[in-house]
Structures are given as C-alpha cells and as structure tokens.
Write a protein that holds these residues in place. Sequence first.
Motif, PDB file in Angstrom:
ATOM      1  N   ASN A   1       0.987  -1.009   0.020  1.00 32.25           N
ATOM      2  CA  ASN A   1       0.354  -0.451  -0.354  1.00 32.25           C
ATOM      3  C   ASN A   1       1.022   1.536   0.023  1.00 32.25           C
ATOM      4  N   ALA A   2       2.098   1.244  -0.164  1.00 28.54           N
ATOM      5  CA  ALA A   2       3.116   1.970  -0.605  1.00 28.54           C
ATOM      6  C   ALA A   2       3.635   2.081  -1.887  1.00 28.54           C
ATOM      7  N   LEU A   3       4.225   2.825  -2.137  1.00 28.87           N
ATOM      8  CA  LEU A   3       5.429   3.080  -3.413  1.00 28.87           C
ATOM      9  C   LEU A   3       5.788   3.968  -3.722  1.00 28.87           C
ATOM     10  N   CYS A   4       6.971   4.447  -4.489  1.00 27.17           N
ATOM     11  CA  CYS A   4       8.001   4.314  -4.171  1.00 27.17           C
ATOM     12  C   CYS A   4       9.164   4.644  -5.505  1.00 27.17           C
ATOM     13  N   TRP A   5       8.909   6.110  -5.645  1.00 25.84           N
ATOM     14  CA  TRP A   5      10.133   6.634  -6.915  1.00 25.84           C
ATOM     15  C   TRP A   5      11.070   6.504  -6.235  1.00 25.84           C
ATOM     16  N   TYR A   6      12.166   5.581  -5.949  1.00 21.28           N
ATOM     17  CA  TYR A   6      13.308   5.885  -6.065  1.00 21.28           C
ATOM     18  C   TYR A   6      14.170   6.683  -6.351  1.00 21.28           C
ATOM     19  N   ARG A   7      14.427   7.676  -5.842  1.00 24.09           N
ATOM     20  CA  ARG A   7      15.806   8.252  -6.734  1.00 24.09           C
ATOM     21  C   ARG A   7      16.459   8.575  -5.375  1.00 24.09           C
ATOM     22  N   ASN A   8      17.710   8.742  -6.249  1.00 21.74           N
ATOM     23  CA  ASN A   8      19.538   9.739  -5.844  1.00 21.74           C
ATOM     24  C   ASN A   8      19.689  10.668  -7.201  1.00 21.74           C
ATOM     25  N   LEU A   9      19.275  11.305  -5.817  1.00 21.85           N
ATOM     26  CA  LEU A   9      19.022  13.095  -6.892  1.00 21.85           C
ATOM     27  C   LEU A   9      20.318  13.740  -6.766  1.00 21.85           C
ATOM     28  N   ASN A  10      21.197  14.721  -7.322  1.00 15.75           N
ATOM     29  CA  ASN A  10      22.134  15.671  -6.761  1.00 15.75           C
ATOM     30  C   ASN A  10      21.244  17.087  -6.996  1.00 15.75           C
ATOM     31  N   GLY A  11      22.135  17.739  -6.371  1.00 13.70           N
ATOM     32  CA  GLY A  11      21.484  19.682  -5.792  1.00 13.70           C
ATOM     33  C   GLY A  11      21.525  19.516  -5.054  1.00 13.70           C
ATOM     34  N   ASP A  12      21.507  21.005  -3.683  1.00 13.19           N
ATOM     35  CA  ASP A  12      21.503  21.393  -2.576  1.00 13.19           C
ATOM     36  C   ASP A  12      20.383  21.513  -2.860  1.00 13.19           C
ATOM     37  N   PHE A  13      19.889  21.080  -1.809  1.00 11.95           N
ATOM     38  CA  PHE A  13      18.767  21.172  -0.962  1.00 11.95           C
ATOM     39  C   PHE A  13      18.779  21.925   0.278  1.00 11.95           C
ATOM     40  N   LYS A  14      19.427  21.911   1.399  1.00 14.44           N
ATOM     41  CA  LYS A  14      19.542  22.499   1.875  1.00 14.44           C
ATOM     42  C   LYS A  14      19.759  23.646   1.589  1.00 14.44           C
ATOM     43  N   GLU A  15      20.534  24.495   1.093  1.00 10.14           N
ATOM     44  CA  GLU A  15      21.066  25.715   0.370  1.00 10.14           C
ATOM     45  C   GLU A  15      19.425  26.494   0.323  1.00 10.14           C
ATOM     46  N   ILE A  16      18.514  25.482  -0.148  1.00  8.70           N
ATOM     47  CA  ILE A  16      17.439  26.157  -1.407  1.00  8.70           C
ATOM     48  C   ILE A  16      16.491  26.617   0.682  1.00  8.70           C
ATOM     49  N   VAL A  17      16.663  25.683   1.669  1.00  3.07           N
ATOM     50  CA  VAL A  17      16.178  25.874   2.857  1.00  3.07           C
ATOM     51  C   VAL A  17      16.632  27.342   3.150  1.00  3.07           C
ATOM     52  N   ALA A  18      17.524  27.068   3.407  1.00  2.79           N
ATOM     53  CA  ALA A  18      18.719  28.022   3.958  1.00  2.79           C
ATOM     54  C   ALA A  18      18.439  29.408   3.701  1.00  2.79           C
TER      55      ALA A  18
ATOM     56  N   GLN B   1      18.042  33.918  -4.706  1.00  2.00           N
ATOM     57  CA  GLN B   1      19.590  33.568  -5.965  1.00  2.00           C
ATOM     58  C   GLN B   1      20.713  32.321  -5.429  1.00  2.00           C
ATOM     59  N   LEU B   2      20.922  31.522  -6.055  1.00  2.00           N
ATOM     60  CA  LEU B   2      21.123  30.335  -5.713  1.00  2.00           C
ATOM     61  C   LEU B   2      22.557  29.939  -7.169  1.00  2.00           C
ATOM     62  N   SER B   3      23.302  28.522  -6.283  1.00  2.00           N
ATOM     63  CA  SER B   3      24.558  27.919  -6.446  1.00  2.00           C
ATOM     64  C   SER B   3      24.028  27.235  -8.117  1.00  2.00           C
ATOM     65  N   GLU B   4      25.209  26.594  -8.453  1.00  2.00           N
ATOM     66  CA  GLU B   4      25.195  25.607 -10.090  1.00  2.00           C
ATOM     67  C   GLU B   4      24.164  24.682  -9.076  1.00  2.00           C
ATOM     68  N   SER B   5      24.161  24.225  -7.541  1.00  2.00           N
ATOM     69  CA  SER B   5      23.665  22.478  -7.221  1.00  2.00           C
ATOM     70  C   SER B   5      22.189  22.899  -6.295  1.00  2.00           C
ATOM     71  N   GLY B   6      22.632  24.504  -5.777  1.00  2.00           N
ATOM     72  CA  GLY B   6      21.230  24.639  -5.561  1.00  2.00           C
ATOM     73  C   GLY B   6      19.610  24.731  -6.474  1.00  2.00           C
ATOM     74  N   ASN B   7      20.355  25.920  -7.596  1.00  2.00           N
ATOM     75  CA  ASN B   7      19.647  25.530  -8.713  1.00  2.00           C
ATOM     76  C   ASN B   7      19.157  24.320  -9.743  1.00  2.00           C
ATOM     77  N   ILE B   8      19.895  23.619  -9.254  1.00  2.00           N
ATOM     78  CA  ILE B   8      19.293  21.924  -9.598  1.00  2.00           C
ATOM     79  C   ILE B   8      18.320  21.634  -8.727  1.00  2.00           C
ATOM     80  N   ALA B   9      18.362  21.520  -6.684  1.00  2.00           N
ATOM     81  CA  ALA B   9      17.573  21.375  -6.693  1.00  2.00           C
ATOM     82  C   ALA B   9      16.303  22.361  -7.424  1.00  2.00           C
ATOM     83  N   ARG B  10      16.568  23.146  -7.303  1.00  2.00           N
ATOM     84  CA  ARG B  10      15.184  24.040  -6.974  1.00  2.00           C
ATOM     85  C   ARG B  10      14.333  23.219  -9.238  1.00  2.00           C
ATOM     86  N   GLU B  11      15.549  23.015  -9.940  1.00  2.00           N
ATOM     87  CA  GLU B  11      14.855  22.375 -11.067  1.00  2.00           C
ATOM     88  C   GLU B  11      13.928  21.059 -10.994  1.00  2.00           C
ATOM     89  N   ILE B  12      13.921  20.788  -9.705  1.00  2.00           N
ATOM     90  CA  ILE B  12      14.244  19.083  -9.729  1.00  2.00           C
ATOM     91  C   ILE B  12      12.541  19.062  -8.705  1.00  2.00           C
TER      92      ILE B  12
END
Length: 232
Positions: free
Chosen positions: A30-47, A67-78
């Motif tokens: 009764n649970a489905l997981c789209w399993y992902r190992n993502l790049n991107g700095d999500f912590k930067e977005i939170v900060a 205004q995000l770094s390249e890694s932060g921008n990857i996280a934003r696009e995700i």
Amino acid sequence: MINTFSANNQVGVVSTFSELINTDFKGEMNALCWYRNLNGDFKEIVAKLSLKENITEVFPEDLMALQLSESGNIAREIILNDLQLLTDFGASPSLNLLKCYERDEEFDFISTDVYSFHVDRSPIATDTFLCTYHGAASDIIPNSQAEQKILIPEIRERLKELYDGPSEEFEFFLKENYFDLHYQIKEGVEPINLGVMHLWRLAVDHPRQKVQPCIHRAPIENEGEYRLLLIC
C-alpha cells in the motif's frame, strides 16, 4: 545509495513517475516509492527561504526568486519538475517549509496529530503523495504491525467516558473526531523510514480502495533543522 525498500512486502519500488501513478496497489503493498538518488543542494534552498509561520507554503515564484549556486539551481529544477508532474496528473501539490506541526495535547491517553501513526481518509478516490527534500523524513508501518487505537480496551474505555450521547452513535463519534484513524505500533516493531528525495504514493482510505490504507506518521524534527516537504 542502496535501495532498502525492495525486500519489504509493503513497499513497491518504481523508477519513473509514470510507473508511480500507474502501478496498482495490491495485497500487502500500500506504498509505492519512486526511488531516486538526486543531485542538487536542497539545504541551500532551505537556508534561503523565509519561515513566516511554523508551516510556510512555498510557491514556484518563491523558488524562482532565490539566488542559487549551480547545485542549488539543480535542486530547484527538480522541485519545480515534481510540482509540474503532480499538477499535470491532476493533483494539488503543496511545497512546505516546516519548523513543526501543531501538537494535539487535549487528551493524555490518545493523540490525533500527525506525529501519531495514522491513515488518511478521503470521500473520493485519491492517494497521498509526498517527498521530503531536506530534513527528517516520515515513517510507515505494515498494517499487521499496528492496532487501531480505538480497539485497545483501556483507550476505548476512556473514549466512552468522554462520550456523552446514545450508545448506538458511539462509533460515529469516534469517526467524526478522527479517533478511528490513529494506530498504536506493536512492541518491538521498527518503522520504515521513507528517506529523502524519493517521491512516495501512499494508499488512502476511500470507498474504491482495494487495499488497506497506509499507516504513516510525521517525524520529530531534527533540532535546529527545517524540513522541506512536498505533499498532496
């Protein structure tokens, strides 16, 4: 990142969004997981986001203004892509920056807040989707490893003492106040943590559901850390 979910009968693991929305729940699953190992700095977005209340909804335009770094921008696009996928599917996703949820402290013998193991209920055919991008992640447990709180004798007796009405309407009282949605985990059971970055689909209690609804709970937040959660 090692996939630790596949060996569990409760969890189905998929590799695309299409599989996530088109795979049927069945049996114990009764649970489905789209399993992902993502790049991107999500912590930067939170900060860089501003918490206005304990729960602050974050809109696409809020993300775009950062205004995000390249890694932060990857996280934003995700995140933006996930929001768009769910919106195109017909869901109404919400991205939340979370300090904490409101606690239910009305009764000392039963809790009905989201930190308690519970199921979601809907009058229409739907599912719960969620993804924790940053911070503590939610837990689920197999239905066989939990007991509905209203069936535990000592809790049921306390609820009967609380209820002031005709006996034939007691079950309606339990349902009306959401007591029936909450579960007690059995002793020695280890919950399944949903982890970060994976997009989950959890079964909801509704008239057309063919499996038991998924029992889950919100985590206790890590000290000094906000959660970034997509949910619908």
